[in-house]
Enzyme design. Structure first.
Site, PDB file in Angstrom:
ATOM      1  N   HIS A   1       0.813  -1.216   0.000  1.00  0.00           N
ATOM      2  CA  HIS A   1       0.000   0.000   0.000  1.00  0.00           C
ATOM      3  C   HIS A   1       0.850   1.272   0.000  1.00  0.00           C
ATOM      4  O   HIS A   1       2.015   1.267   0.390  1.00  0.00           O
ATOM      5  CB  HIS A   1      -0.945   0.022   1.212  1.00  0.00           C
ATOM      6  CG  HIS A   1      -0.225   0.109   2.524  1.00  0.00           C
ATOM      7  ND1 HIS A   1       0.285   1.296   3.013  1.00  0.00           N
ATOM      8  CD2 HIS A   1       0.070  -0.830   3.443  1.00  0.00           C
ATOM      9  CE1 HIS A   1       0.868   1.070   4.181  1.00  0.00           C
ATOM     10  NE2 HIS A   1       0.755  -0.217   4.464  1.00  0.00           N
TER      11      HIS A   1
ATOM     12  N   ARG B   1      -5.827   1.125   4.631  1.00  0.00           N
ATOM     13  CA  ARG B   1      -4.760   1.647   3.772  1.00  0.00           C
ATOM     14  C   ARG B   1      -4.504   0.727   2.572  1.00  0.00           C
ATOM     15  O   ARG B   1      -4.207   1.212   1.481  1.00  0.00           O
ATOM     16  CB  ARG B   1      -3.493   1.893   4.589  1.00  0.00           C
ATOM     17  CG  ARG B   1      -2.974   0.714   5.416  1.00  0.00           C
ATOM     18  CD  ARG B   1      -2.021   1.244   6.479  1.00  0.00           C
ATOM     19  NE  ARG B   1      -1.298   0.209   7.216  1.00  0.00           N
ATOM     20  CZ  ARG B   1      -1.727  -0.338   8.346  1.00  0.00           C
ATOM     21  NH1 ARG B   1      -2.903   0.004   8.853  1.00  0.00           N
ATOM     22  NH2 ARG B   1      -0.972  -1.226   8.990  1.00  0.00           N
TER      23      ARG B   1
ATOM     24  N   GLU C   1      -1.197  -6.344   8.117  1.00  0.00           N
ATOM     25  CA  GLU C   1       0.158  -6.059   8.578  1.00  0.00           C
ATOM     26  C   GLU C   1       0.414  -6.814   9.881  1.00  0.00           C
ATOM     27  O   GLU C   1      -0.524  -7.232  10.565  1.00  0.00           O
ATOM     28  CB  GLU C   1       0.299  -4.542   8.796  1.00  0.00           C
ATOM     29  CG  GLU C   1       1.651  -4.068   9.304  1.00  0.00           C
ATOM     30  CD  GLU C   1       2.812  -4.461   8.402  1.00  0.00           C
ATOM     31  OE1 GLU C   1       3.125  -5.674   8.333  1.00  0.00           O
ATOM     32  OE2 GLU C   1       3.424  -3.572   7.802  1.00  0.00           O
TER      33      GLU C   1
ATOM     34  N   HIS D   1       0.662  -5.462   2.838  1.00  0.00           N
ATOM     35  CA  HIS D   1       1.484  -4.640   3.734  1.00  0.00           C
ATOM     36  C   HIS D   1       2.942  -5.098   3.708  1.00  0.00           C
ATOM     37  O   HIS D   1       3.257  -6.192   3.249  1.00  0.00           O
ATOM     38  CB  HIS D   1       0.935  -4.738   5.154  1.00  0.00           C
ATOM     39  CG  HIS D   1      -0.512  -4.379   5.247  1.00  0.00           C
ATOM     40  ND1 HIS D   1      -0.947  -3.118   5.595  1.00  0.00           N
ATOM     41  CD2 HIS D   1      -1.626  -5.113   5.011  1.00  0.00           C
ATOM     42  CE1 HIS D   1      -2.273  -3.089   5.569  1.00  0.00           C
ATOM     43  NE2 HIS D   1      -2.702  -4.281   5.217  1.00  0.00           N
TER      44      HIS D   1
END
Length: 252
Positions: free
Chosen positions: A13, A65, A92, A189
């Site tokens: 991202h 995100r 993440e 991520h």
């Protein structure tokens, strides 16, 4: 290469609001910064457009995100109608008690070496997040994460424990779509993708940093073994500078 049977595209991202402030983010659900939105459009989507990339299905995490980055890409590629699977196991890594703290401040308190060990080692976790952490309840009560079983909800993670959830998702959810001939895009991520890369190429990942926003492609043979090297859709100098930015603790 003649033995390439499949290819998968991956994107980390764009810059989030907390990346911008140099904070440990992990499972806290912040959106993209203005620069992150620009990068999703002008770096990620633009690179994929130049290569005339098309996709049949996309995978992403449950965090905004990554979702926002994917939305920008699909809109720009005119692919908003394809199936999108949001999988929490692509989230993440959870940064535990470091969540919400500035990386530079943590380095000043604990030392650069210790903070880099927490960030980059394979199996040394930061301290677990406690209910006293100002973001603990926002994470636990995030409606995007409410479907996760209590025993699966982490309080801190390492690359190793992140891989323990990411790799089965790769094996059970993503590979079957690749083998079925689908053109697959994965937007996730830094650590979840580092874990996947480590699994796929069994590399020393400690010094390997994935740049934000620059798409990369991995080719596979018939048995889903990696063929050749990771292909970043940017020139080498741009990739190197972006990797160095990610590796840095940052700050003054």
């Amino acid at each position: 290469m003649s033995n390439v049977k499949y290819s998968v595209t991956f994107v980390r991202h764009g810059e989030s609001e907390w990346n911008k402030m140099n904070l440990f983010c992990g499972w806290h659900d912040v959106g993209l910064s203005e620069e992150g939105e620009w990068d999703a459009l002008e770096v990620s989507a633009a690179a994929l457009k130049r290569e005339n990339m098309l996709y049949d299905i996309a995978f992403t995490s449950c965090l905004r995100r990554a979702n926002q980055t994917l939305e920008v890409i699909l809109k720009e590629l005119n692919l908003t109608g394809i199936p999108v699977r949001q999988l929490w196991r692509l989230n993440e890594r959870h940064y535990g008690a470091l969540t919400g703290f500035n990386k530079r401040q943590m380095a000043d308190i604990y030392g650069e070496e210790q903070v880099q060990v927490w960030r980059r080692s394979f199996n040394i976790p930061p301290p677990a997040i406690e209910p006293t952490n100002p973001y603990y309840h926002a994470i636990k009560n995030n409606p995007r994460l409410r479907h996760i079983n209590e025993q699966d909800f982490p309080t801190t993670e390492t690359l190793e424990t992140t891989m323990e959830r990411v790799v089965p998702e790769w094996t059970d959810s993503i590979i079957p779509e690749v083998r079925a001939g689908k053109r697959v895009l994965v937007v996730a991520h830094g650590t979840s993708l580092r874990g996947l890369v480590k699994h796929i190429q069994d590399a020393d990942i400690m010094k390997f940093n994935l740049p934000n926003s620059i798409p990369f492609i991995i080719d596979f043979d018939e048995s889903m073994k990696m063929v050749g090297n990771i292909r970043f859709l940017a020139n080498d100098d741009t990739v190197l500078k972006a990797m160095e930015k990610v590796a840095s603790i940052g700050g003054k």
